[in-house]
Design a protein around this motif. Structure first.
Motif, short mmCIF file in Angstrom:
data_model
loop_
_atom_site.label_atom_id
_atom_site.label_comp_id
_atom_site.label_asym_id
_atom_site.label_seq_id
_atom_site.Cartn_x
_atom_site.Cartn_y
_atom_site.Cartn_z
N ILE A 95 -1.21 17.68 7.42
CA ILE A 95 -1.80 17.77 6.19
C ILE A 95 -1.60 19.25 6.04
O ILE A 95 -2.06 19.95 6.57
N LYS A 96 -0.88 19.90 4.99
CA LYS A 96 -0.55 20.91 4.70
C LYS A 96 -1.12 21.47 3.67
O LYS A 96 -0.95 20.91 2.46
N ASN A 97 -2.34 22.48 3.77
CA ASN A 97 -2.90 23.13 2.77
C ASN A 97 -2.08 24.20 2.43
O ASN A 97 -2.01 25.12 2.92
N ARG A 98 -1.72 24.26 1.12
CA ARG A 98 -0.90 25.38 0.66
C ARG A 98 -1.64 26.15 -0.34
O ARG A 98 -1.62 26.18 -1.38
N TYR A 99 -2.79 26.85 0.22
CA TYR A 99 -3.54 27.80 -0.55
C TYR A 99 -3.16 29.24 -0.49
O TYR A 99 -2.82 29.55 0.67
N LEU A 100 -3.09 30.17 -1.34
CA LEU A 100 -2.82 31.43 -1.39
C LEU A 100 -4.01 32.24 -0.66
O LEU A 100 -5.17 31.95 -0.98
N LEU A 101 -3.56 33.08 0.32
CA LEU A 101 -4.56 33.78 0.84
C LEU A 101 -5.05 35.12 -0.01
O LEU A 101 -4.08 35.76 -0.54
N PRO A 102 -6.47 35.38 -0.15
CA PRO A 102 -6.56 36.47 -1.00
C PRO A 102 -6.24 37.75 -0.27
O PRO A 102 -6.22 37.96 1.04
N LEU A 103 -6.07 38.66 -0.90
CA LEU A 103 -5.93 40.10 -0.52
C LEU A 103 -7.04 40.72 -0.21
O LEU A 103 -8.12 40.51 -0.92
N VAL A 104 -7.18 41.43 0.90
CA VAL A 104 -8.14 42.18 1.60
C VAL A 104 -8.82 43.19 0.48
O VAL A 104 -9.94 43.32 0.44
N SER A 105 -8.11 43.71 -0.06
CA SER A 105 -8.32 45.07 -1.07
C SER A 105 -9.25 44.33 -2.14
O SER A 105 -10.36 44.78 -2.63
N LYS A 106 -8.87 43.16 -2.56
CA LYS A 106 -9.47 42.32 -3.85
C LYS A 106 -10.77 41.79 -3.25
O LYS A 106 -12.02 41.55 -3.94
N MET A 107 -10.97 41.24 -1.93
CA MET A 107 -12.23 40.93 -1.47
C MET A 107 -13.29 41.88 -1.03
O MET A 107 -14.49 41.49 -1.30
N LEU A 108 -12.88 43.18 -0.99
CA LEU A 108 -13.72 44.35 -0.64
C LEU A 108 -14.14 44.67 -2.05
O LEU A 108 -15.31 45.35 -2.30
N ASP A 109 -13.81 44.57 -2.96
CA ASP A 109 -14.10 45.04 -4.44
C ASP A 109 -15.34 44.19 -5.13
O ASP A 109 -15.64 43.15 -4.60
#
Length: 64
Positions: free
Chosen positions: A50-64
């Motif tokens: 099963i292929k989950n095709r979710y975009l990975l969040p950017l680290v800079s946006k996670m730190l904000d």
């Protein structure tokens, strides 16, 4: 001759465990340094994963 014994033992063990099926010819690939390696075709495994095709969040946006 020792390499053939190791390959034979590998194939027998994995056939017994059910990890591989003896349905097609098992090919070997000649590497650049003139040694051989077992070619493993993952086509059947890739069809059932099963292929989950979710975009990975950017680290800079996670730190904000």
């Amino acid at each position: 001759m020792d390499k053939l014994k190791v390959i034979k033992q590998y194939l027998i063990n994995n056939l017994d465990k059910g990890f591989i099926e003896l349905s097609v010819l098992i090919p070997f690939i000649l590497k650049l340094d003139r040694t051989i390696r077992l070619y493993i075709n993952y086509y059947g495994l890739n069809k059932i994963i099963i292929k989950n095709r979710y975009l990975l969040p950017l680290v800079s946006k996670m730190l904000d």
